[in-house]
Design a protein around this motif. Structure first.
Motif, PDB file in Angstrom:
ATOM      1  N   ALA A 385       0.837  -1.198   0.000  1.00 13.37           N
ATOM      2  CA  ALA A 385       0.000   0.000   0.000  1.00 13.37           C
ATOM      3  C   ALA A 385       0.876   1.253   0.000  1.00 13.37           C
ATOM      4  O   ALA A 385       2.026   1.234   0.440  1.00 13.37           O
ATOM      5  CB  ALA A 385      -0.916  -0.001   1.216  1.00 13.37           C
ATOM      6  N   ARG A 386       0.316   2.345  -0.494  1.00  7.58           N
ATOM      7  CA  ARG A 386       1.012   3.627  -0.569  1.00  7.58           C
ATOM      8  C   ARG A 386       0.384   4.615   0.406  1.00  7.58           C
ATOM      9  O   ARG A 386      -0.824   4.578   0.640  1.00  7.58           O
ATOM     10  CB  ARG A 386       0.917   4.189  -2.004  1.00  7.58           C
ATOM     11  CG  ARG A 386       1.425   3.226  -3.063  1.00  7.58           C
ATOM     12  CD  ARG A 386       1.128   3.740  -4.470  1.00  7.58           C
ATOM     13  NE  ARG A 386      -0.303   3.895  -4.730  1.00  7.58           N
ATOM     14  CZ  ARG A 386      -1.122   2.910  -5.061  1.00  7.58           C
ATOM     15  NH1 ARG A 386      -0.653   1.672  -5.152  1.00  7.58           N
ATOM     16  NH2 ARG A 386      -2.396   3.135  -5.306  1.00  7.58           N
ATOM     17  N   PHE A 387       1.206   5.504   0.936  1.00 10.46           N
ATOM     18  CA  PHE A 387       0.717   6.550   1.844  1.00 10.46           C
ATOM     19  C   PHE A 387       0.575   7.858   1.059  1.00 10.46           C
ATOM     20  O   PHE A 387       1.526   8.308   0.409  1.00 10.46           O
ATOM     21  CB  PHE A 387       1.689   6.757   3.004  1.00 10.46           C
ATOM     22  CG  PHE A 387       1.172   7.702   4.061  1.00 10.46           C
ATOM     23  CD1 PHE A 387       0.563   7.216   5.193  1.00 10.46           C
ATOM     24  CD2 PHE A 387       1.290   9.086   3.894  1.00 10.46           C
ATOM     25  CE1 PHE A 387       0.068   8.091   6.163  1.00 10.46           C
ATOM     26  CE2 PHE A 387       0.790   9.957   4.840  1.00 10.46           C
ATOM     27  CZ  PHE A 387       0.186   9.458   5.993  1.00 10.46           C
ATOM     28  N   LEU A 388      -0.615   8.474   1.132  1.00  5.93           N
ATOM     29  CA  LEU A 388      -0.875   9.736   0.447  1.00  5.93           C
ATOM     30  C   LEU A 388      -1.258  10.807   1.459  1.00  5.93           C
ATOM     31  O   LEU A 388      -1.975  10.535   2.416  1.00  5.93           O
ATOM     32  CB  LEU A 388      -2.019   9.590  -0.573  1.00  5.93           C
ATOM     33  CG  LEU A 388      -1.616   9.046  -1.956  1.00  5.93           C
ATOM     34  CD1 LEU A 388      -1.363   7.553  -1.869  1.00  5.93           C
ATOM     35  CD2 LEU A 388      -2.701   9.334  -2.983  1.00  5.93           C
ATOM     36  N   PRO A 389      -0.791  12.041   1.258  1.00  5.39           N
ATOM     37  CA  PRO A 389      -1.127  13.125   2.187  1.00  5.39           C
ATOM     38  C   PRO A 389      -2.550  13.635   1.935  1.00  5.39           C
ATOM     39  O   PRO A 389      -3.199  13.290   0.943  1.00  5.39           O
ATOM     40  CB  PRO A 389      -0.089  14.191   1.868  1.00  5.39           C
ATOM     41  CG  PRO A 389       0.261  13.952   0.427  1.00  5.39           C
ATOM     42  CD  PRO A 389       0.155  12.472   0.209  1.00  5.39           C
ATOM     43  N   HIS A 390      -3.013  14.474   2.850  1.00  6.34           N
ATOM     44  CA  HIS A 390      -4.346  15.049   2.709  1.00  6.34           C
ATOM     45  C   HIS A 390      -4.327  16.495   3.198  1.00  6.34           C
ATOM     46  O   HIS A 390      -3.373  16.946   3.844  1.00  6.34           O
ATOM     47  CB  HIS A 390      -5.371  14.244   3.502  1.00  6.34           C
ATOM     48  CG  HIS A 390      -5.364  14.534   4.968  1.00  6.34           C
ATOM     49  ND1 HIS A 390      -4.486  13.928   5.851  1.00  6.34           N
ATOM     50  CD2 HIS A 390      -6.100  15.407   5.727  1.00  6.34           C
ATOM     51  CE1 HIS A 390      -4.690  14.389   7.066  1.00  6.34           C
ATOM     52  NE2 HIS A 390      -5.654  15.282   7.026  1.00  6.34           N
ATOM     53  N   VAL A 391      -5.415  17.196   2.901  1.00  3.13           N
ATOM     54  CA  VAL A 391      -5.538  18.596   3.303  1.00  3.13           C
ATOM     55  C   VAL A 391      -7.020  18.886   3.515  1.00  3.13           C
ATOM     56  O   VAL A 391      -7.887  18.235   2.924  1.00  3.13           O
ATOM     57  CB  VAL A 391      -4.931  19.530   2.219  1.00  3.13           C
ATOM     58  CG1 VAL A 391      -5.742  19.483   0.948  1.00  3.13           C
ATOM     59  CG2 VAL A 391      -4.805  20.952   2.729  1.00  3.13           C
ATOM     60  N   ILE A 392      -7.320  19.828   4.397  1.00  2.00           N
ATOM     61  CA  ILE A 392      -8.678  20.316   4.597  1.00  2.00           C
ATOM     62  C   ILE A 392      -8.847  21.591   3.789  1.00  2.00           C
ATOM     63  O   ILE A 392      -8.106  22.555   3.990  1.00  2.00           O
ATOM     64  CB  ILE A 392      -8.970  20.580   6.093  1.00  2.00           C
ATOM     65  CG1 ILE A 392      -8.826  19.286   6.900  1.00  2.00           C
ATOM     66  CG2 ILE A 392     -10.372  21.158   6.264  1.00  2.00           C
ATOM     67  CD1 ILE A 392      -8.941  19.499   8.404  1.00  2.00           C
ATOM     68  N   LEU A 393      -9.779  21.570   2.853  1.00  2.00           N
ATOM     69  CA  LEU A 393      -9.998  22.729   1.999  1.00  2.00           C
ATOM     70  C   LEU A 393     -11.350  23.360   2.331  1.00  2.00           C
ATOM     71  O   LEU A 393     -12.299  22.639   2.636  1.00  2.00           O
ATOM     72  CB  LEU A 393      -9.976  22.324   0.532  1.00  2.00           C
ATOM     73  CG  LEU A 393      -8.650  21.777   0.002  1.00  2.00           C
ATOM     74  CD1 LEU A 393      -8.783  21.379  -1.450  1.00  2.00           C
ATOM     75  CD2 LEU A 393      -7.533  22.808   0.157  1.00  2.00           C
TER      76      LEU A 393
END
Length: 393
Positions: A385-393
């Motif tokens: 599995a890959r780790f992806l970042p996130h953001v609150i928009l």
């Protein structure tokens, strides 16, 4: 919740390695190296969405604690594979004295696609990983790419505060942080090093050690480190089910500090976390909270109606990184495996442009603390599995 593609930052690999993610690549069976830290895409959430998910996480955590109390009060340890009466008694004592024992963090795995309620897949409450990338590189990525934005991520501050509050529960002497030398990629090493850093920022004296270097002093009947000092408290990224069955397992039980001054070694996470890191918890939760919108139907004696109605997933009670997980579509002949398993309602992971996504929602002490997202190419979140970042928009 949306998925967006984006151009990775120049020199992204060196950047995240300097921030603690020293394992940014994964080696595949064909010998190729591909990103584990994957910033070619990211996920965005709205603030109300995150606030609702935080409430779900804290409600699920409270339900899991209630399930642990139920297991202890009704002596249901055998359903978790805890058949040694002495071990069961020590886990029960650990649970009853939990207010006296340090306990820091855990991670829920949730199915969520932005439409409908989040569903609990499992609870990694003993030795959860992917902490470093969730707490540090992900935050700095956001500051680089979306300055002034926000993120579901208060992990670092909450961990430091947790250690400050729980320092009074530690026995005298340094807190040893141990990992296994069998860790080849560095994930366990860096997770332990990061947690050690948060403890030191809280003012706790620490020492680093590998679990293979822990010794046993027969004269004193105590565990010692590589300098023959007593190991009075120890954070271990080493599962309880391994610890109690190792060569020194009987000594672990003999010296277990469950509070009240009854032992000589305080382990973090404490023994009662065995109640929450076992897939049998999923079936007990469904029994206690049938039809709850954030739970999936789950059983221990077989798939029951799931074999016909919607399909099911068979999970070993102590499986890790998707090992041993099998998926069964509805209508297929039900299969009851020889090894103890939890049979959970099939809820296929959301598919975003061919990527199957799972949310890792962190809990520090009893509060929601952050989010890490992993993607996989197949239906099971595994070691690729890959780790992806996130953001609150």
């Amino acid at each position: 919740m949306k998925r967006h593609t984006i151009e990775p930052r120049p020199h992204w690999q060196r950047t995240v390695e300097e921030q603690g993610c020293v394992y940014p690549l994964t080696r595949y069976p064909d010998g190729s190296l591909r990103p584990y830290w994957d910033e070619s895409a990211y996920y965005s959430f709205t603030l109300p969405e995150v606030e609702a998910l935080e409430e779900v996480v804290e409600e699920l955590h409270g339900m899991c604690l209630a399930a642990a109390a139920h297991i202890v009060d009704n002596d249901r340890f055998a359903e978790l594979g805890i058949t040694d009466p002495r071990l069961a008694a020590l886990v029960a004592e650990s649970w009853r004295r939990r207010a006296e024992l340090p306990s820091v963090y855990a991670r829920f795995d949730l199915r969520y696609d932005g439409d409908g309620p989040a569903k609990m897949l499992e609870y990694n409450a003993d030795t959860p990983t992917s902490l470093v990338e969730a707490a540090s590189p992900q935050w700095f990525w956001m500051e680089d790419r979306f300055p002034g934005a926000d993120q579901w991520n208060s992990l670092h501050e909450r961990l430091v505060d947790a250690w400050k509050r729980q320092a009074r529960l530690l026995p005298p002497g340094p807190l040893h942080f141990v990992h296994s030398e069998g860790d080849e990629i560095g994930e366990d090493l860096m997770t332990v090093a990061y947690l050690r850093e948060t403890a030191e920022q809280a003012g706790i004296t620490t020492e680093a050690l590998s679990v293979e270097q822990i010794g046993w002093d027969r004269l004193s009947g105590r565990f010692v480190d590589d300098r023959l000092r007593f190991v009075r408290s120890c954070f271990k990224l080493y599962p309880w089910e391994w610890l109690v069955t190792d060569e020194f397992g009987p000594h672990v039980l003999d010296t277990l500090d469950n509070g009240g001054g009854t032992g000589t070694t305080c382990w973090i996470e404490p023994a009662w976390k065995m109640l929450l890191s076992n897939k049998a918890l999923l079936a007990i939760l469904w029994e206690l909270y049938p039809g709850h919108p954030n739970l999936l139907a789950a059983y221990l004696d077989g798939p029951r109606e799931l074999a016909d109605e919607g399909g099911y997933v068979a999970k070993p009670l102590l499986g890790r990184e998707g090992a041993g997980v099998t998926l069964h579509e509805p209508g297929a002949a039900p299969v009851v495996r020889d090894e103890p398993c939890c049979y959970q309602e099939l809820a296929p992971l959301p598919d975003f442009d061919g990527n199957r996504v799972v949310l890792g929602a962190w809990v520090v002490e009893n509060e929601s603390a952050g989010l890490g997202i992993r993607e996989s190419s197949g239906p099971v979140t595994d070691e690729y599995a890959r780790f992806l970042p996130h953001v609150i928009l």
